[in-house]
Design an enzyme around this catalytic site. Structure first.
Site, PDB file in Angstrom:
ATOM      1  N   LYS A  55       0.832  -1.203   0.000  1.00 12.12           N
ATOM      2  CA  LYS A  55       0.000   0.000   0.000  1.00 12.12           C
ATOM      3  C   LYS A  55       0.870   1.258   0.000  1.00 12.12           C
ATOM      4  CE  LYS A  55      -3.868  -2.046   2.614  1.00 12.12           C
ATOM      5  NZ  LYS A  55      -4.584  -2.030   3.911  1.00 12.12           N
ATOM      6  N   ALA A  71      -1.019   1.050   6.536  1.00 14.51           N
ATOM      7  CA  ALA A  71      -1.183   0.082   7.616  1.00 14.51           C
ATOM      8  C   ALA A  71      -2.130  -1.018   7.175  1.00 14.51           C
ATOM      9  CB  ALA A  71      -1.722   0.764   8.872  1.00 14.51           C
ATOM     10  N   ASP A  72      -1.990  -2.162   7.817  1.00 11.15           N
ATOM     11  CA  ASP A  72      -2.937  -3.249   7.610  1.00 11.15           C
ATOM     12  C   ASP A  72      -3.103  -4.005   8.916  1.00 11.15           C
ATOM     13  OD1 ASP A  72      -4.429  -4.532   5.208  1.00 11.15           O
ATOM     14  OD2 ASP A  72      -3.731  -6.218   6.406  1.00 11.15           O
ATOM     15  N   THR A  73      -4.329  -4.430   9.177  1.00  6.41           N
ATOM     16  CA  THR A  73      -4.660  -5.115  10.424  1.00  6.41           C
ATOM     17  C   THR A  73      -5.392  -6.403  10.129  1.00  6.41           C
ATOM     18  OG1 THR A  73      -4.869  -3.006  11.617  1.00  6.41           O
ATOM     19  CG2 THR A  73      -5.912  -4.927  12.619  1.00  6.41           C
TER      20      THR A  73
END
Length: 217
Positions: A55, A71-73
């Site tokens: 990203k 960010a990624d969760t």
């Protein structure tokens, strides 16, 4: 250390926008659209780290001279990745699966200083214990529509459902943007925000964080 330049937040998450807004940092939102498919035998930690970096790389191509933050969760239960549910039925299955025991929430960050080309990456993991909510509570929560855009089909901060009974880690990680890790990443790139980010995070979340010192020291 210098003050960070304008940050490009490569996410359309309102929760990440809110958390970043607390810091007082200057930013604008430009979501990055990438393929979020899970690779064969990919671990939850590798998955979120890869997506965050992809990203950030996608957004950095259009923002010379800026700092890009992505960010990624994901929620992981015994190594199984639980992303956003496709429908209400899948949301119900996820919440049933998580009920009454501990799982992990992983959030990865990627920062790219496009002026220098330098990259900093961070990974935060928080163990989360869910309460023994009832099937009726699950149904009522699903009816609100809230679970459908959440990894693991829940929001820790939801006042009506309040699914979490115990947590001993980074609260902001579970929401989607661990701010102490963001601060650590910015420092790695040579930038120092003027605001007291750890204190601001804890004040807004009303949470006495047990891991701040370990992260930053």
């Amino acid at each position: 250390m210098t003050v960070p330049p304008l940050i490009i937040l490569a996410s359309n998450s309102p929760r990440r926008k809110e958390l970043l807004g607390w810091t007082g940092l200057d930013f604008t939102v430009q979501p990055a659209d990438i393929d979020e498919s899970i690779l064969p035998e990919e671990t939850p930690q590798a998955y979120v780290s890869r997506l965050a970096l992809q990203k950030a790389q996608a957004a950095s191509n259009h923002n010379p001279g800026r700092m890009v933050l992505a960010a990624d969760t994901t929620v992981a239960d015994q190594g199984q990745i639980l992303g956003k549910p496709l429908n209400e039925e899948e949301a119900g299955r996820m919440l049933d699966q998580l009920r009454g025991h501990v799982h992990q929430v992983h959030t990865a960050l990627a920062l790219i200083d496009t002026a220098s080309g330098r990259t900093a990456t961070e990974l935060c993991t928080t163990p989360v214990e869910m309460r023994e909510y009832t099937r009726g509570e699950i149904n009522d929560y699903i009816a609100t529509g809230d679970p459908l855009d959440k990894a693991g089909a829940y929001a820790i901060q939801h006042a009506g459902f309040h699914p979490v009974v115990n947590m001993n880690g980074c609260f902001a990680c579970v929401i989607g943007l661990p701010l102490c890790h963001l601060l650590r990443g910015m420092r790695e790139l040579g930038f120092e925000p003027q605001s007291e980010i750890p204190q601001i995070c804890q004040q807004n979340l009303k949470y006495d964080c047990p891991v701040t010192r370990d992260i930053l020291e």
